[in-house]
Motif scaffolding. Structure first.
Motif, PDB file in Angstrom:
ATOM      1  N   ALA A 347      41.462  39.016  46.485  1.00  0.00           N
ATOM      2  CA  ALA A 347      41.267  40.396  46.045  1.00  0.00           C
ATOM      3  C   ALA A 347      42.391  40.852  45.119  1.00  0.00           C
ATOM      4  CB  ALA A 347      41.178  41.321  47.250  1.00  0.00           C
ATOM      5  N   VAL A 348      42.005  41.571  44.074  1.00  0.00           N
ATOM      6  CA  VAL A 348      42.947  42.186  43.143  1.00  0.00           C
ATOM      7  C   VAL A 348      42.626  43.669  43.071  1.00  0.00           C
ATOM      8  CG1 VAL A 348      43.786  42.270  40.773  1.00  0.00           C
ATOM      9  CG2 VAL A 348      43.145  40.074  41.777  1.00  0.00           C
ATOM     10  N   ASP A 349      43.589  44.501  43.416  1.00  0.00           N
ATOM     11  CA  ASP A 349      43.414  45.956  43.322  1.00  0.00           C
ATOM     12  C   ASP A 349      42.120  46.424  43.982  1.00  0.00           C
ATOM     13  OD1 ASP A 349      45.750  45.841  41.947  1.00  0.00           O
ATOM     14  OD2 ASP A 349      44.900  46.270  39.984  1.00  0.00           O
ATOM     15  N   ALA A 352      36.868  43.122  45.791  1.00  0.00           N
ATOM     16  CA  ALA A 352      36.673  42.058  46.776  1.00  0.00           C
ATOM     17  C   ALA A 352      36.312  40.760  46.066  1.00  0.00           C
ATOM     18  CB  ALA A 352      35.569  42.449  47.755  1.00  0.00           C
ATOM     19  N   GLU A 353      37.161  39.760  46.196  1.00  0.00           N
ATOM     20  CA  GLU A 353      36.959  38.490  45.505  1.00  0.00           C
ATOM     21  C   GLU A 353      37.449  37.358  46.394  1.00  0.00           C
ATOM     22  OE1 GLU A 353      36.597  35.362  42.558  1.00  0.00           O
ATOM     23  OE2 GLU A 353      35.518  37.187  43.084  1.00  0.00           O
ATOM     24  N   LEU A 354      36.741  36.234  46.351  1.00  0.00           N
ATOM     25  CA  LEU A 354      37.224  35.029  47.000  1.00  0.00           C
ATOM     26  C   LEU A 354      36.605  33.823  46.306  1.00  0.00           C
ATOM     27  CD1 LEU A 354      38.036  34.537  50.709  1.00  0.00           C
ATOM     28  CD2 LEU A 354      37.088  32.647  49.393  1.00  0.00           C
ATOM     29  N   SER A 355      37.450  33.069  45.621  1.00  0.00           N
ATOM     30  CA  SER A 355      37.070  31.803  44.999  1.00  0.00           C
ATOM     31  C   SER A 355      38.157  30.789  45.317  1.00  0.00           C
ATOM     32  CB  SER A 355      36.928  31.945  43.479  1.00  0.00           C
ATOM     33  OG  SER A 355      35.907  32.855  43.131  1.00  0.00           O
ATOM     34  N   ARG A 356      37.775  29.530  45.373  1.00  0.00           N
ATOM     35  CA  ARG A 356      38.728  28.464  45.653  1.00  0.00           C
ATOM     36  C   ARG A 356      38.512  27.317  44.670  1.00  0.00           C
ATOM     37  NH1 ARG A 356      40.631  32.073  47.794  1.00  0.00           N
ATOM     38  NH2 ARG A 356      41.342  32.351  49.947  1.00  0.00           N
ATOM     39  N   SER A 357      39.617  26.686  44.267  1.00  0.00           N
ATOM     40  CA  SER A 357      39.557  25.647  43.246  1.00  0.00           C
ATOM     41  C   SER A 357      40.362  24.428  43.656  1.00  0.00           C
ATOM     42  CB  SER A 357      40.103  26.186  41.914  1.00  0.00           C
ATOM     43  OG  SER A 357      39.422  27.360  41.506  1.00  0.00           O
ATOM     44  N   VAL A 358      39.998  23.295  43.064  1.00  0.00           N
ATOM     45  CA  VAL A 358      40.751  22.058  43.245  1.00  0.00           C
ATOM     46  C   VAL A 358      40.858  21.380  41.886  1.00  0.00           C
ATOM     47  CG1 VAL A 358      38.629  20.845  43.973  1.00  0.00           C
ATOM     48  CG2 VAL A 358      40.874  19.842  44.452  1.00  0.00           C
ATOM     49  N   MET A 359      42.059  20.886  41.569  1.00  0.00           N
ATOM     50  CA  MET A 359      42.326  20.242  40.294  1.00  0.00           C
ATOM     51  C   MET A 359      42.854  18.833  40.537  1.00  0.00           C
ATOM     52  SD  MET A 359      42.653  23.695  40.198  1.00  0.00           S
ATOM     53  CE  MET A 359      44.318  24.239  40.498  1.00  0.00           C
TER      54      MET A 359
END
Length: 643
Positions: A347-349, A352-359
């Protein structure tokens, strides 16, 4: 040999009870370490990373003599979770510190890593940003630094004492690159930047492919180049002081940004433009034996922010605490020990957000759990800006091409980008059959990581701010009964996948565990355009859902399809109710609901403002109300103050 002598000295210090009692000769053998950190910058805008129009001679010079990393990643996409990781050597996931500007308590065993340096005899200084993203950040600051202020430097140390000094240069922050009005930018950036280093808005710099190449957009993007150029100028002044004090030849320099570029679809986005950072390592001749890379080289070594604290402690000869998650990349690490690094976007300000990444060093796979919203999300600190106003106008008036429109529309559930071939990330390979095996492997690695670390940020903030006040998120997440992480992740990963998973999501709505129910409801909202055949069933389930945040998202899904009396009544109550977190969730739903239905709630927005006096004593609600009024009524806003 160097590390052997350090470890002998470290053991001697331990035997006598204090690192500070080791010999002066040993203290002088240990390197000084300087961090030149800066804000909100992606590698694409730095000269030594291939941008021919960028004016960054100081950073380019460090890279020419040092080591330039092409696979360096922040663990987050905004400053506070990233800086939590930098100061602790711990990823935010286990601690519930992923949401921007969190205020949750962390375990007492976690310390700022400079505290260990102080115990080992180092002088530590921080100039001056902290932003450590947890409740006890002030105590951590005082224990970590001999001095933390806008005057702090290595000059406060005793003669011969090794130092670890951080200088955070603020010029490239999002406030300068997009958020503040143009006249502020002129005063804060252009007025201080040497004329010869300024880049005009008409200069032939490369535009990100996901932006319109128009005069208006070029004007906005020119701010990025000039803000980074002023940052580079400031670094030159710091290095001149280091040289003047005769310390350049005994100081190892790390130069890096805290996350990706401070522009729409950069900072705050689960993308390479959000995670990937420029990182240059400069090592003086007397410590060249500590690096396997040599000088003036480029390395594709895979490093992430949790590695930075571990590396500094290792260079100083300090034993790593067991809770740290990073792997030192110095001294002289010869073999690659990482297959993947992981990123998180939360979450930013109050969006509501939720993402996940793999590099893995070439590909970046991202799983979006809130795909109902675009890359360009409704966030006050972004939507107050001229550039985001321009982008929304261009989208409404049909001036964007397909690539540019994509970032303004709901996201896919999965992304796979080839970061080597696609620097602006415009080609999503996740659904290309040729990349199926890569997607499956990286999806599996990400899922395993989420379950193994028991990522606490799948807990909605409504619960983090209530139950997790008494029981820290770190410990709360360890209970399988309260937090069955595998079941939660399995249900969350249904979000946005296909119409076929809707029956599974409906079944999960009625699960005994509230977080399973919550992620089922968020997933259904993501797929709400396919719910028409299930509306009568969902209307019956809605009153039985016990967890208020889950009820809100489910009510939004129903209202998107049918003006149901029960759903409307429930949504009204949460929207105007006293719990600010529930109001914020309801406002998040309104921002993504179709305009016809969302506009029927405008009277409730006015009721909220009247009832709570413009919500100035309800953190988060005031700004989310501004955004809701902007979207639904076209009511523009400005902040009372800019900084």
């Amino acid at each position: 040999m160097f590390m052997e002598s350090i470890m002998k000295g470290w053991k001697l210090g331990l035997l006598v009870g204090s690192f500070g009692l080791t010999s002066n000769a040993f203290a002088q053998q240990r390197p000084n370490i300087l961090w030149l950190t800066y804000e909100d910058t992606s590698p694409q805008f730095i000269g030594c990373y291939g941008n021919k129009e960028a004016k960054t001679p100081v950073m380019d010079g460090l890279a020419a003599e040092g080591v330039r990393f092409t696979n360096s990643y922040s663990t987050g996409t905004v400053s506070s979770p990233s800086r939590f990781c930098l100061i602790t050597g711990c990823r935010p996931g286990r601690y519930g510190t992923g949401n921007h500007r969190s205020d949750y308590e962390i375990p007492e065993f976690v310390h700022g890593f400079p505290e260990y340096l102080r115990e080992a005899g180092y002088y530590t200084s921080n100039n001056s940003k902290t932003d450590y993203n947890h409740k006890n950040h002030k105590e951590m600051t005082s224990r970590s630094w001999n001095e933390s202020s806008n005057k702090a430097s290595w000059r406060g140390r005793k003669p011969g004492q090794p130092f670890f000094s951080v200088f955070n240069v603020f010029h490239s922050h999002q406030s300068r690159t997009m958020t503040n009005p143009w006249d502020y930018y002129e005063r804060q950036i252009l007025a201080h930047l040497d004329v010869g280093k300024q880049i005009a808005e008409t200069a032939p710099f490369e535009m990100p492919a996901f932006y319109r190449d128009s005069p208006e957009m070029r004007k906005h993007v020119s701010r990025v180049y000039n803000a980074i150029s002023l940052t580079d100028q400031a670094f030159g002044e710091i290095l001149a002081d280091l040289e003047k004090d005769g310390l350049r030849d005994s100081t190892i320099i790390f130069c890096f940004s805290d996350h990706g570029e401070g522009i729409p679809r950069g900072k705050g986005s689960a993308s390479g433009m959000g995670y990937q950072v420029p990182f240059i390592l400069w090592i003086p001749e007397m410590y060249k034996h500590l690096t396997p890379w040599g000088s003036g080289v480029v390395t594709d070594e895979l490093v992430s922010f949790e590695d930075f604290a571990a590396t500094v402690l290792s260079l100083a000869g300090v034993e790593l605490p067991s809770y740290m998650e990073g792997v030192p990349f110095l001294p002289a690490i010869q073999e690659k020990s990482k297959k993947y690094v992981f990123g998180a976007c939360d979450a930013v300000d109050n969006n509501a957000e939720l993402s996940r990444s793999v590099m893995d060093g070439r590909y970046m796979y991202t799983r979006v759990f809130t795909a109902y919203q675009p890359f360009v999300r409704w966030i006050p600190y972004y939507d107050v800006s001229d550039i985001q106003h321009q982008m929304r106008l261009d989208y409404r008036t049909g001036k964007m091409n397909a690539c540019q429109k994509e970032i303004m529309e709901p996201r896919a559930a999965e992304y796979l980008y080839d970061l080597k071939k696609d620097k602006w990330e415009t080609t999503n390979l996740a659904f290309d059959p040729a990349y199926k095996s890569i997607v499956e492997e990286m999806r599996s690695a990400l899922k395993e990581h989420l379950i193994q670390t028991r990522d606490a940020n799948f807990i909605p903030e409504y619960t983090l701010a209530s139950e997790c006040v008494k029981e820290l998120p770190y410990y709360y997440r360890l209970s399988d009964k309260k937090y069955p992480i595998e079941e939660i992740v399995n249900v969350a990963m249904l979000s946005g996948m296909s119409e076929e998973v809707i029956p599974q999501q409906i079944a999960a709505l009625q699960a005994d565990n509230k977080f399973v129910s919550y992620w089922a409801s968020v997933g259904l909202f993501t797929q709400r355009q396919h719910l028409r055949p299930y509306i009568s069933q969902l209307e019956k389930i809605l009153p039985t859902v016990a967890y208020p945040p889950a009820q809100i998202w489910l009510a939004g899904s129903i209202l998107e399809n049918e003006d149901c009396r029960v759903a409307r009544k429930l949504f009204d109550e949460y929207l105007v109710g006293e719990n600010r977190f529930l109001t914020i969730y309801a406002l998040n739903v309104l921002l993504e609901m179709n305009m016809d239905m969302a506009n029927t709630f405008v009277p409730q927005l006015r009721e909220i403002e009247k009832k709570y006096g413009n919500n100035q004593k309800r953190p988060g609600v005031e700004d989310m109300m501004r955004i809701a009024r902007l979207r639904l009524e076209g009511k523009d806003f400005q902040f009372d103050t800019y900084w």
